[in-house]
Write a protein that holds these residues in place. Structure first.
Motif, mmCIF file in Angstrom:
data_model
loop_
_atom_site.group_PDB
_atom_site.id
_atom_site.type_symbol
_atom_site.label_atom_id
_atom_site.label_comp_id
_atom_site.label_asym_id
_atom_site.label_seq_id
_atom_site.Cartn_x
_atom_site.Cartn_y
_atom_site.Cartn_z
ATOM 1 N N VAL A 361 45.220 20.199 -90.623
ATOM 2 C CA VAL A 361 46.327 20.166 -91.583
ATOM 3 C C VAL A 361 46.666 18.733 -91.984
ATOM 4 O O VAL A 361 46.952 18.452 -93.157
ATOM 5 C CB VAL A 361 47.572 20.883 -91.015
ATOM 6 N N VAL A 362 46.620 17.810 -91.029
ATOM 7 C CA VAL A 362 46.973 16.422 -91.335
ATOM 8 C C VAL A 362 45.908 15.772 -92.204
ATOM 9 O O VAL A 362 46.214 15.117 -93.211
ATOM 10 C CB VAL A 362 47.195 15.620 -90.033
ATOM 11 N N SER A 363 44.638 15.929 -91.831
ATOM 12 C CA SER A 363 43.583 15.275 -92.611
ATOM 13 C C SER A 363 43.494 15.856 -94.019
ATOM 14 O O SER A 363 43.269 15.125 -94.992
ATOM 15 C CB SER A 363 42.232 15.411 -91.900
ATOM 16 N N ALA A 364 43.698 17.154 -94.170
ATOM 17 C CA ALA A 364 43.667 17.764 -95.507
ATOM 18 C C ALA A 364 44.814 17.245 -96.365
ATOM 19 O O ALA A 364 44.633 16.961 -97.558
ATOM 20 C CB ALA A 364 43.731 19.289 -95.391
ATOM 21 N N ALA A 365 46.004 17.102 -95.774
ATOM 22 C CA ALA A 365 47.148 16.606 -96.532
ATOM 23 C C ALA A 365 46.977 15.133 -96.891
ATOM 24 O O ALA A 365 47.292 14.715 -98.010
ATOM 25 C CB ALA A 365 48.437 16.815 -95.734
ATOM 26 N N VAL A 366 46.477 14.337 -95.950
ATOM 27 C CA VAL A 366 46.218 12.924 -96.243
ATOM 28 C C VAL A 366 45.178 12.803 -97.351
ATOM 29 O O VAL A 366 45.304 11.971 -98.259
ATOM 30 C CB VAL A 366 45.764 12.182 -94.974
ATOM 31 N N LEU A 367 44.150 13.630 -97.287
ATOM 32 C CA LEU A 367 43.136 13.657 -98.336
ATOM 33 C C LEU A 367 43.769 13.888 -99.705
ATOM 34 O O LEU A 367 43.495 13.165 -100.672
ATOM 35 C CB LEU A 367 42.118 14.756 -98.030
ATOM 36 N N GLY A 368 44.627 14.902 -99.807
ATOM 37 C CA GLY A 368 45.253 15.216 -101.089
ATOM 38 C C GLY A 368 46.174 14.119 -101.575
ATOM 39 O O GLY A 368 46.158 13.765 -102.763
ATOM 40 N N LEU A 369 46.983 13.534 -100.685
ATOM 41 C CA LEU A 369 47.927 12.491 -101.093
ATOM 42 C C LEU A 369 47.208 11.231 -101.536
ATOM 43 O O LEU A 369 47.513 10.650 -102.589
ATOM 44 C CB LEU A 369 48.868 12.179 -99.937
ATOM 45 N N VAL A 370 46.238 10.784 -100.749
ATOM 46 C CA VAL A 370 45.512 9.556 -101.108
ATOM 47 C C VAL A 370 44.720 9.769 -102.393
ATOM 48 O O VAL A 370 44.622 8.878 -103.240
ATOM 49 C CB VAL A 370 44.599 9.103 -99.953
ATOM 50 N N LEU A 371 44.170 10.955 -102.562
ATOM 51 C CA LEU A 371 43.433 11.258 -103.787
ATOM 52 C C LEU A 371 44.345 11.179 -105.008
ATOM 53 O O LEU A 371 43.970 10.621 -106.051
ATOM 54 C CB LEU A 371 42.813 12.648 -103.679
ATOM 55 N N ALA A 372 45.556 11.709 -104.893
ATOM 56 C CA ALA A 372 46.490 11.678 -106.020
ATOM 57 C C ALA A 372 46.923 10.257 -106.353
ATOM 58 O O ALA A 372 47.012 9.879 -107.525
ATOM 59 C CB ALA A 372 47.717 12.533 -105.700
#
Length: 432
Positions: A361-372
């Motif tokens: 859950v953490v890595s997926a959320a970090v992925l989405g935030l940094v990507l945005a």
């Protein structure tokens, strides 16, 4: 001379050129790492003075609302005074430029360094990446230009970006991925690695130097997931685009906020106002929502049992703080606070999905935030993987990045002058 002979001569010339440029590339990486360490250490020492020694001397709690509000307001005023009156004026607004598009005049460096150190130490929700890359590019363009006058300035800037990114994350992999996206569209397979060769040398030297003197700035550890199942993959593919959409809310708010702040015209006014707003956000969110977010992410991960509402509130406050800090004229980067927002958002999602591993859950959320925020798929994937240190979820994240990319691909970048659509990455591909 035959085509085969010509090819051989060209290959030998290319090898000699790359070998000759290895020396300045190593120098650039080492100096990039040392300057980063020096700036980060100066910010750390000033932070201890402002948030431990000074409140202790006057008998106040540094975690009290009054101290947080007062310190951030004064930090905003100090940065505004530098931007308005100090020669160099703290360089270009970080909200209006992306990394080092070209080397700044060397005279800008002192004011930019002062503004960056004050922001980092004062609790502003920005990271060091934009100012340190600009500082390193200015210093190394002069230094390498004098020692190796035949090295093109554009190549120096490109190697400096790579060296600094390598130092920031403690590994050359991030720089390699970043530059692959930049040069990949203009080079064939062999030529691609030729163009990556010198940035990799600089990035490796920068990473080794930083690890020797100070270690990586992104020192976050998430428990390993072990074996992942289909539900974990599905959860990641939902969380990543939701986190990316959450980040885009901040980007749209940033563009409006930047216009509002800069209507005041005088940087002393709008950075002081920005500091006061950051102080109010800090009072609501507490010390965890201050500073660049790397150490705070580790603290948040080591504090189990927080409720969904608390974690989501932390993510919202930190996103608001990032928007205000970026829009109000502070000098700093957006990657590090984005990681904290992703960690908080991911833990909030994990509170609703207790069966899904924390690292997923953490890595997926970090992925989405940094990507945005960064709009670079390679960099987002790298940071998401590196904070977990779990190779098992790499494939899962490669799937999760796809729906997240569809969410962000046509949205504006987090730049004041960007209307969306075009890539606004680092300097153009260096030629060697």
């Amino acid at each position: 001379m035959s085509d085969t002979s010509n090819d051989g001569v060209l290959a030998q010339h290319r090898v000699r050129t790359l070998a000759a440029l290895t020396v300045p590339a190593i120098l650039i990486g080492v100096v990039s790492g040392l300057i980063l360490f020096g700036l980060d250490e100066a910010a750390h020492l000033l932070q201890l003075l402002l948030w431990e020694d000074l409140p202790g001397a006057v008998g106040m709690d540094p975690e009290s609302g009054w101290w947080i509000f007062g310190m951030l307001t004064l930090t905003g005023a100090a940065v505004g005074l530098i931007a308005r009156y100090v020669p160099g004026h703290a360089g270009p607004d970080s909200a209006e430029s992306e990394l080092a598009e070209s080397a700044l005049p060397i005279g800008v460096v002192p004011s930019l360094a002062a503004a960056a150190v004050l922001g980092l130490a004062g609790g502003v929700s920005l990271g060091p990446e934009n100012p340190i890359i600009a500082i390193n590019a200015a210093v190394l363009t002069v230094l390498v230009g004098r020692l190796f006058p035949k090295v093109p300035g554009k190549l120096i800037v490109g190697m400096t970006i790579a060296g600094t990114v390598g130092a920031l994350f403690g590994t050359p992999v991030a720089a390699a991925l970043l530059f692959t996206g930049i040069v990949g569209s203009t080079a064939g397979a062999g030529a691609l690695f030729d163009k990556l060769f010198l940035p990799l040398v600089a990035a490796g030297a920068g990473a080794v130097t930083m690890n020797l003197v100070g270690g990586t700035l992104l020192d976050i550890t998430v428990p390993a997931a072990g074996n992942v199942n289909g539900w974990d993959i599905l959860a990641a593919m939902i969380i990543a685009p939701l986190a990316a959409a959450f980040g885009l809310l901040g980007i749209f708010a940033f563009r409006w906020a930047h216009r509002m702040f800069h209507r005041l015209q005088n940087p002393v006014l709008f950075t002081t106002l920005g500091g006061a707003l950051l102080g109010l956000l800090g009072v609501i969110g507490g010390p965890l929502t201050l500073f660049k977010g790397a150490e705070e992410s580790s603290k948040l991960l080591s504090t189990p049992g927080e409720s969904f509402g608390t974690l989501l509130l932390l993510a919202v406050i930190k996103l608001c703080a990032l928007v205000v800090a970026a829009a109000a004229g502070f000098r700093g980067g957006r990657i590090f606070p984005s990681v904290f927002i992703g960690v908080a958002f991911g833990l909030a999602a994990g509170a609703l999905l207790p069966g899904v591993p924390v690292s997923v859950v953490v890595s997926a959320a970090v992925l989405g935030l940094v990507l945005a925020v960064a709009r670079d798929g390679w960099l987002a994937l790298f940071i998401a993987v590196v904070i977990t240190s779990d190779v098992a979820i790499t494939g899962l994240l490669c799937l999760a990045v796809l729906p997240a990319w569809l969410v962000v691909t046509n949205a504006p970048h987090m730049l004041a002058d960007d209307g969306g659509g075009g890539h606004r990455g680092p300097a153009a591909a260096p030629k060697s």
